[in-house]
Design a protein around this motif. Structure first.
Motif, PDB file in Angstrom:
ATOM      1  N   GLU A   1       0.833  -1.196   0.000  1.00 47.47           N
ATOM      2  CA  GLU A   1       0.000   0.000   0.000  1.00 47.47           C
ATOM      3  C   GLU A   1       0.876   1.257   0.000  1.00 47.47           C
ATOM      4  O   GLU A   1       1.995   1.245   0.532  1.00 47.47           O
ATOM      5  N   PRO A   2       0.376   2.380  -0.607  1.00 44.79           N
ATOM      6  CA  PRO A   2       1.189   3.596  -0.672  1.00 44.79           C
ATOM      7  C   PRO A   2       1.731   4.055   0.681  1.00 44.79           C
ATOM      8  O   PRO A   2       2.873   4.510   0.757  1.00 44.79           O
ATOM      9  N   ARG A   3       0.947   3.937   1.741  1.00 43.50           N
ATOM     10  CA  ARG A   3       1.407   4.426   3.049  1.00 43.50           C
ATOM     11  C   ARG A   3       2.629   3.664   3.534  1.00 43.50           C
ATOM     12  O   ARG A   3       3.517   4.229   4.171  1.00 43.50           O
TER      13      ARG A   3
ATOM     14  N   ASN B   1      -0.038   6.662  -5.981  1.00 44.12           N
ATOM     15  CA  ASN B   1      -1.038   6.938  -4.960  1.00 44.12           C
ATOM     16  C   ASN B   1      -2.290   7.572  -5.559  1.00 44.12           C
ATOM     17  O   ASN B   1      -3.405   7.350  -5.077  1.00 44.12           O
TER      18      ASN B   1
ATOM     19  N   LEU C   1      -1.513   9.527   1.609  1.00 43.15           N
ATOM     20  CA  LEU C   1      -1.161   8.198   1.122  1.00 43.15           C
ATOM     21  C   LEU C   1      -2.201   7.188   1.578  1.00 43.15           C
ATOM     22  O   LEU C   1      -2.562   7.141   2.751  1.00 43.15           O
ATOM     23  N   ARG C   2      -2.660   6.388   0.630  1.00 46.56           N
ATOM     24  CA  ARG C   2      -3.695   5.415   0.946  1.00 46.56           C
ATOM     25  C   ARG C   2      -3.137   4.316   1.839  1.00 46.56           C
ATOM     26  O   ARG C   2      -2.012   3.868   1.692  1.00 46.56           O
ATOM     27  N   SER C   3      -3.974   3.854   2.743  1.00 45.68           N
ATOM     28  CA  SER C   3      -3.611   2.772   3.655  1.00 45.68           C
ATOM     29  C   SER C   3      -4.798   1.853   3.812  1.00 45.68           C
ATOM     30  O   SER C   3      -5.923   2.311   4.046  1.00 45.68           O
TER      31      SER C   3
END
Length: 524
Positions: free
Chosen positions: A138-140, A395, A507-509
Motif C-alpha cells: 500500500e502507498p502508506r 497513490n 497516502l492510501r492505507s
C-alpha cells in the motif's frame, strides 16, 4: 509483523519479511540489468579496439538506452494481460540471453544487436519492479521499500563505470566479462522471484493495443534516434534531424487518435487528464536530464581533468552513492511513519539544483573534499526525489491504471536521461573545442590537423600530450564541464516548480480504509 495488502488482487496479504524477500529478488535483477547499461562506458575504447568499427561506437552506447526507453510503456500493458511475474521473468531471460551474446560478440554489429536486446530486458525490469511493488504494498507503507529501489538506480549508474574500469584494468578478465559478470546474479534473481513472488493475476484486458504500441514506440524511437545519434552519425542541422523529428510529431498525433479509440490503450488518455500524473511525469523527465547527464559526465571530469584511473574515478563517486542511498532510505521510512511525502521531492529538487551549481564551480585544482561535498549534495537531492515522484503518481492512480501509470513515469525519466546525455554531450564537445581553439590561438600554437582535435582523445592519450598543450586541454575540459553542470541547474529548478505544483494527497492505507468502512450489520 505488519501485514501489507496486495492492492492488485485485494485478497492476499504479505508480512514485512515476505515483502523483503520479494524485494530482494526484484532489486537483484534490477541492479544487474541497470549496471549492464553503464558498465560499457569505460570499456568502449578497448571493445572498439578489439572488434573494430570506430565509426559505430555511438551505437554501442546508445542501443541499450534507446530500446530501454521505447519499450518501457509496453511492459506495463503486457503485464496487465499476461501477469506481472511472467513478464518480469521474461524480461530477465531476455537480459541474460542478450548478455551472453554480447560477451560472445565477434564483430561490432553483433554487439550492437545484443545491446539492443539487453535494453528491452532492462526496460521491463525497471518498469515492472515498480509495478510489482505497487501491487504488493500500500502507498502508506511503500516509502520504506521504494527507498531501496531509488538507491539501486543511483548506485548502479555509478557502479557500472567503476566495475567496467576494474574489469578492463584486470588483465586476466578482459572486456567480455563486462557482460558475463552480471549473469550469475540474474540467474539467482530469477530463482528468488520464482520462489517468493505469488500474485493473483486477473487480466484487465486480453487485447494488446497494437496500433498504440506502433505509434508510441515509433514516436519515442524517432526522437531517441535524434538524441542518441545527432552530432555523431549526422549533423544536428541536417535532413535526418528534421525528418526524424517530423516523423516523431506525426506519430504522436496519430497515437493520440489511436489511444482515444483503443479498448485497452497502452497509455490511457485519462492519465493525461490527471494533474498528478502530468506533473510527476514532467518532474521525472527533468530529474532524468539532471541525473543522467551529471552521472555520465562526472567520470570524464575525474579521469581527464583530475587524471584518475577508471577505478579511482569510480571510488571518488562514493560520496554521491552513499548520500543517494541514505536520502532514499531515510526519507522512505519517514514517509511511512508520517504519511507526508511532498516536502522531500521539493527539498530534493532544490538540493539537485544546488549540487549542480556546486559542480559547475569545479576547476582543474579543485580538492577531493570540495568535489566530494558537491557530489554528496547532488546525491542527497536525487535520493529524496526519484522514488517520491513514482509514489505520488501511484497513490493518485486507480488500481486498473497502476501498470500504465508506473511505466509512464519511468518512461519519462528514461527519456529525460536520453535528452540529458545527448544535450550535455553536444555542449561539452562544442565548449571544449571553442575554449581550446581560443587558448591555442592566444598562445600562437597551431597543431597539425587543427587545435580542436586534441580534445577528442582518450584520457590516456591526453595525459601523454606535451606539457603546455596538456595544461590547455585540461583547462578546456574543466570549463566545458562547468558549462555542462551549469546548464543542468535550470532543468532542476523547473523540476522544483513542477513538484511544488503537486497536490499532497494523503497516502492510501488499507488499515485506514478499513477503519473508515462501516461495520457490517448484525444478522437478525
Amino acid at each position: 509483523m505488519t501485514d501489507v495488502v496486495n492492492r492488485a488482487g485485494g485478497r492476499r496479504t504479505y508480512t514485512h519479511r515476505e515483502v523483503m524477500e520479494i524485494l530482494s529478488g526484484l532489486l537483484l535483477a534490477l541492479l544487474t540489468s541497470m549496471i549492464s547499461t553503464s558498465v560499457v562506458g569505460t570499456a568502449l575504447p578497448t571493445i572498439v579496439g578489439d572488434l573494430g568499427g570506430q565509426d559505430q561506437l555511438s551505437w554501442v552506447a546508445s542501443a541499450t538506452l534507446l530500446t530501454m526507453t521505447v519499450s518501457t510503456p509496453l511492459w506495463g500493458k503486457l503485464s496487465d494481460i499476461f501477469g506481472r511475474k511472467l513478464m518480469f521473468q521474461t524480461s530477465l531471460v531476455l537480459f541474460v540471453a542478450a548478455s551472453v551474446v554480447a560477451g560472445l560478440s565477434q564483430n561490432i554489429g553483433m554487439l550492437i544487436a545484443a545491446r539492443a536486446v539487453q535494453g528491452l530486458g532492462t526496460g521491463g525490469l525497471s518498469a515492472l519492479t515498480q509495478v510489482i511493488l505497487g501491487d504488493v504494498v500500500e502507498p502508506r507503507e511503500r516509502g520504506r521499500y521504494s527507498g531501496y529501489v531509488g538507491a539501486v538506480f543511483g548506485v548502479s549508474t555509478v557502479a557500472g563505470p567503476l566495475l567496467g574500469g576494474f574489469i578492463v584494468d584486470t588483465s586476466w578478465l578482459g572486456w567480455r566479462w563486462c557482460f558475463y559478470v552480471c549473469i550469475p546474479l540474474a540467474v539467482v534473481a530469477f530463482a528468488v522471484i520464482q520462489k517468493v513472488l505469488r500474485l493473483d493475476h486477473e487480466p484487465r484486458d486480453a487485447r494488446l493495443d497494437w496500433w498504440g504500441a506502433f505509434t508510441i514506440t515509433g514516436a519515442a524511437t524517432s526522437f531517441m534516434l535524434v538524441l542518441s545519434l545527432g552530432g555523431h552519425e549526422f549533423e544536428w542541422n541536417s535532413g535526418w534531424t528534421y525528418g526524424l523529428c517530423a516523423l516523431g510529431v506525426a506519430l504522436i498525433l496519430l497515437a493520440v487518435v489511436v489511444e482515444r479509440r483503443a479498448a485497452g490503450p497502452i497509455l490511457p488518455p485519462r492519465l493525461f487528464r490527471d494533474r498528478t500524473f502530468l506533473l510527476a511525469g514532467l518532474a521525472s523527465l527533468l530529474v532524468g536530464i539532471a541525473m543522467y547527464g551529471a552521472m555520465i559526465y562526472l567520470p570524464q571530469y575525474l579521469q581527464i581533468v583530475k587524471g584518475m584511473s577508471p577505478t579511482a574515478s569510480g571510488l571518488m563517486t562514493l560520496p554521491m552513492v552513499v548520500s543517494l542511498f541514505l536520502g532514499s532510505i531515510v526519507s522512505g521510512r519517514i514517509v511511512t511513519r508520517t504519511g507526508r511525502w511532498k516536502a522531500y521531492p521539493v527539498a530534493g529538487m532544490l538540493l539537485v539544483a544546488g549540487g549542480l551549481g556546486l559542480l559547475s564551480r569545479l576547476h582543474v585544482d579543485s580538492s577531493d573534499l570540495v568535489i566530494g561535498l558537491a557530489m554528496a549534495v547532488f546525491g542527497v537531492g536525487l535520493g529524496l526525489t526519484m522514488q517520491m515522484l513514482i509514489l505520488a503518481a501511484q497513490n493518485a492512480a486507480e488500481v486498473r491504471d497502476m501498470a500504465a501509470t508506473t511505466s509512464g513515469v519511468a518512461f519519462f525519466r528514461s527519456l529525460g536521461g536520453a535528452i540529458g546525455v545527448a544535450a550535455y554531450g553536444a555542449i561539452l564537445t562544442n565548449k571544449v573545442k571553442s575554449e581550446l581553439t581560443s587558448m591555442m590561438a592566444a598562445a600562437h600554437i597551431t597543431p597539425s590537423g587543427g587545435g580542436s582535435t586534441l580534445s577528442l582523445g582518450t584520457p590516456e592519450a591526453i595525459a601523454k600530450l606535451p606539457a603546455p598543450i596538456h595544461a590547455m586541454v585540461l583547462e578546456a575540459y574543466a570549463r566545458g564541464m562547468q558549462t555542462v553542470f551549469l546548464v543542468g541547474v535550470p532543468a532542476a529548478f523547473l523540476g522544483f516548480v513542477a513538484v511544488l505544483l503537486l497536490r499532497e494527497a494523503p497516502l492510501r492505507s488499507s488499515r485506514a480504509a478499513q477503519a473508515r468502512r462501516p461495520a457490517p450489520a448484525e444478522s437478525a
